[in-house]
Design a protein around this motif. Sequence first.
Motif, short mmCIF file in Angstrom:
data_model
loop_
_atom_site.label_atom_id
_atom_site.label_comp_id
_atom_site.label_asym_id
_atom_site.label_seq_id
_atom_site.Cartn_x
_atom_site.Cartn_y
_atom_site.Cartn_z
N ILE A 131 -17.85 -25.49 25.42
CA ILE A 131 -17.24 -25.02 24.37
C ILE A 131 -15.91 -24.30 25.19
CG2 ILE A 131 -16.42 -23.22 22.20
CD1 ILE A 131 -18.35 -25.68 21.95
N ARG A 132 -14.08 -24.38 24.96
CA ARG A 132 -13.23 -22.88 25.31
C ARG A 132 -12.51 -23.08 24.40
NH1 ARG A 132 -8.55 -26.73 26.63
NH2 ARG A 132 -8.08 -25.63 27.62
N ALA A 133 -12.47 -21.44 24.04
CA ALA A 133 -12.08 -20.74 22.62
C ALA A 133 -10.76 -19.43 23.50
CB ALA A 133 -13.43 -20.49 22.39
N GLN A 134 -10.02 -19.04 22.58
CA GLN A 134 -8.75 -17.81 22.72
C GLN A 134 -9.24 -17.13 22.07
OE1 GLN A 134 -4.83 -18.25 22.56
NE2 GLN A 134 -4.79 -19.10 24.46
N TYR A 135 -9.35 -15.57 22.03
CA TYR A 135 -9.12 -14.54 21.09
C TYR A 135 -8.48 -14.97 20.08
CZ TYR A 135 -7.35 -11.44 24.01
OH TYR A 135 -6.46 -10.90 24.84
N LYS A 136 -8.57 -14.44 19.10
CA LYS A 136 -7.34 -14.09 17.96
C LYS A 136 -8.09 -12.50 17.31
CE LYS A 136 -9.88 -16.55 14.44
NZ LYS A 136 -9.79 -17.61 12.76
N ALA A 137 -6.85 -12.47 17.05
CA ALA A 137 -6.91 -10.53 16.61
C ALA A 137 -8.35 -10.36 15.45
CB ALA A 137 -5.42 -10.63 15.55
N GLY A 138 -8.84 -8.97 16.26
CA GLY A 138 -9.72 -8.75 15.30
C GLY A 138 -9.41 -7.21 15.54
N ASP A 150 1.80 -16.42 27.29
CA ASP A 150 2.80 -17.67 26.35
C ASP A 150 2.27 -17.70 25.01
OD1 ASP A 150 4.68 -18.10 28.14
OD2 ASP A 150 4.00 -20.34 28.89
N THR A 151 3.47 -17.34 24.74
CA THR A 151 2.88 -17.45 22.70
C THR A 151 1.98 -18.97 22.26
OG1 THR A 151 5.00 -18.08 21.69
CG2 THR A 151 4.53 -15.92 21.83
N ASP A 152 2.60 -19.61 22.81
CA ASP A 152 1.62 -21.10 22.48
C ASP A 152 0.77 -21.32 24.15
OD1 ASP A 152 3.77 -21.40 24.37
OD2 ASP A 152 4.25 -23.43 24.57
N SER A 153 0.20 -20.48 24.61
CA SER A 153 -0.47 -20.55 26.05
C SER A 153 -2.15 -21.40 25.14
CB SER A 153 -0.95 -18.90 26.49
OG SER A 153 -2.58 -19.33 27.20
N LYS A 154 -2.65 -21.89 26.09
CA LYS A 154 -3.91 -22.52 25.52
C LYS A 154 -4.86 -22.40 27.02
CE LYS A 154 -2.64 -25.47 22.84
NZ LYS A 154 -2.07 -24.73 21.67
N THR A 155 -4.60 -21.29 27.33
CA THR A 155 -5.48 -20.56 28.60
C THR A 155 -7.18 -20.33 27.32
OG1 THR A 155 -3.93 -19.90 29.67
CG2 THR A 155 -6.38 -18.51 30.16
N GLU A 156 -7.84 -19.97 27.90
CA GLU A 156 -8.86 -19.92 26.87
C GLU A 156 -10.05 -18.68 27.84
OE1 GLU A 156 -9.59 -21.79 30.18
OE2 GLU A 156 -10.61 -21.10 31.25
N THR A 157 -10.09 -17.75 26.63
CA THR A 157 -10.51 -16.51 27.79
C THR A 157 -12.24 -16.30 27.09
OG1 THR A 157 -10.29 -15.35 24.88
CG2 THR A 157 -8.79 -15.33 26.30
N PHE A 158 -13.07 -17.62 26.77
CA PHE A 158 -14.21 -17.57 26.59
C PHE A 158 -14.60 -19.08 26.86
CE2 PHE A 158 -17.84 -19.23 23.46
CZ PHE A 158 -18.76 -18.23 23.27
N VAL A 159 -15.91 -19.26 27.35
CA VAL A 159 -16.21 -20.73 27.31
C VAL A 159 -17.59 -20.13 27.67
CG1 VAL A 159 -16.76 -21.76 29.04
CG2 VAL A 159 -14.67 -20.74 29.35
N ALA A 160 -17.98 -21.33 26.87
CA ALA A 160 -19.67 -21.08 26.17
C ALA A 160 -20.46 -23.03 27.38
CB ALA A 160 -20.13 -21.50 24.86
N ALA A 161 -20.77 -23.59 27.78
CA ALA A 161 -21.64 -24.43 28.14
C ALA A 161 -23.11 -24.68 28.33
CB ALA A 161 -21.22 -24.55 29.83
N ARG A 162 -23.26 -26.05 28.25
CA ARG A 162 -25.14 -25.99 28.26
C ARG A 162 -24.58 -26.70 29.70
NH1 ARG A 162 -28.47 -30.25 24.27
NH2 ARG A 162 -26.51 -31.57 25.71
#
Length: 488
Positions: free
Chosen positions: A282-289, A307-319
């Motif tokens: 899973i790759r994910a990015q944080y939104k407001a919270g 970048d406002t359209d950055s696709k960089t992941e700030t979270f990874v989970a993996a198996r």
Amino acid sequence: MVDTEREPVLILMFGATGDLACRKLYPALFELYKKNHEFAVIGLARRQHTHESYRSMIDRTLDQNSEQRRDFLERFYYQPLDVGQPYHFALLKNIAEQIDTKYNLHGNRIFYLSLAPRFFGSAAENLKKAGITETQGWKRAVIEKPFGHDLASAKELNEQLLRVFDESEVYRIDHYLGKEMVQNIEALRFANPIFESIWDHRHIANVQITLSETLGVGDRASYYDQTGALLDMVQNHILQLLILTAMEPPSRFDTEDIRQEKVKVLKAIRTMSRDTIANELIRAQYKAGVMPDGTRITGYHNENNIDTDSKTETFVAARFFVDNYRWSGVPFYIRTGKRMAAKSTEIVIQFKDITQNPFFCQLHKAGPNLLVIHIQPDEGLSLKLNVKEFGEAGDTIPISMNFSNHHDSKSSTPDAYERLIGDCLRGDSTNFTRWDEVAYSWTLTDSIVAAWNDIPLDYYEAGTMGPSSSDELLARDGFCWWPLTKME
Ligand code: NAD
């Protein structure tokens, strides 16, 4: 392990005015000095300093209550230097020789490259051209992370370094390997037959490694946006934690034997392909919270210098699976991210339930046995067991046996940098990464990067433990992330 114990040395500190040097390296050197390690230091950076103003800068990083500061600071010298200017290295050679003679350092030299990685190669090359690496004593190069940004760049960097240093002289730092409880994983496993005898697929249901941060990108935004959680945390720290948990006992407690066993784990990790990655990562990015303390956090997109359209992941989970006999079929779940609900690094070993366990079937309060290795901010161990509740009803309830490195002893526990620099001073490279280890870890992460563009970026609210897809990754196997535990 080579142990040259307390030989005097000249440390050439590149990046001497930087954040890492000031926050970590000088305080660590001070602690080592107080423990009778003998060295002199030449600070090297672009900024202009006199020896005195450099010493004042260092002094501000030290514990002001210690009386040994003055003697310690007298051993520091400063030379302005641009790594791209060969002329500066010619000047450095003279100064190095003078200080070597003054303190009788026997020509022993440590080149600490606390520089942006793009400068590692030219620094090494210019050191050699100026003849500074030709010395009567021993020489060692300490290289900060990141060691490249993929396998190709790591190889190029390595070739540059190996033109100047032998592999045995290169100390690649992963400061996680200097942490108390990370170093304790081997002791815990190999010095305790009760664990080693059940440390395998017959008794362990899964392993969970969490490295969660509450911080955002801070002033590293432009670096982080190019890097992301996979390269920033998984390629190095998390893989090291996985390796130490999974490795076979070395035949001897010897640097090369230990490193050999570590590399074997990396080679056994199943690679992910385009066909399998959607089920494994899973790759994910944080939104407001909102963080648990009530602080409102803006989404990653709205952070400064992102970048406002950055696709960089700030979270990874993996198996991950380690395809060898010991770990056959045991999932190793990992997760790391920024702006999560808690700051914690821990490893949870979940043991298998006893089949047909009469207590477990009847008494739902009981849970699986868990061994939790707390790495930071807590340092210690907890072992979760089931016991019969005292009293008549006698339900089976989970209890926790805890060992915690208490605050009193913490002040005397060396910091990771102190421990690692101390190892380097003694010539012990066990807790530094060997080239093949770095290369295999890049091979693994490169294969993930090549495959993961096909999987969508998920999102999670800041202040949580990641997206629900990370929970589903475990739920599919009948498991869940165990809540992070705080030690008493
Ligand atoms: P920094 O930007 O704060 O400092 C960089 C240093 O390099 C400064 O002293 C600067 O004068 C010097 N420098 C820059 N260009 C130079 C040149 N052309 N010639 C000579 N010197 C030059 O960086 P930092 O945060 O101290 O990081 C240093 C290294 O440590 C990097 O590789 C970084 O990835 C790594 N690192 C840093 C941290 C941290 O917490 N800061 C943690 C882990 C790894």
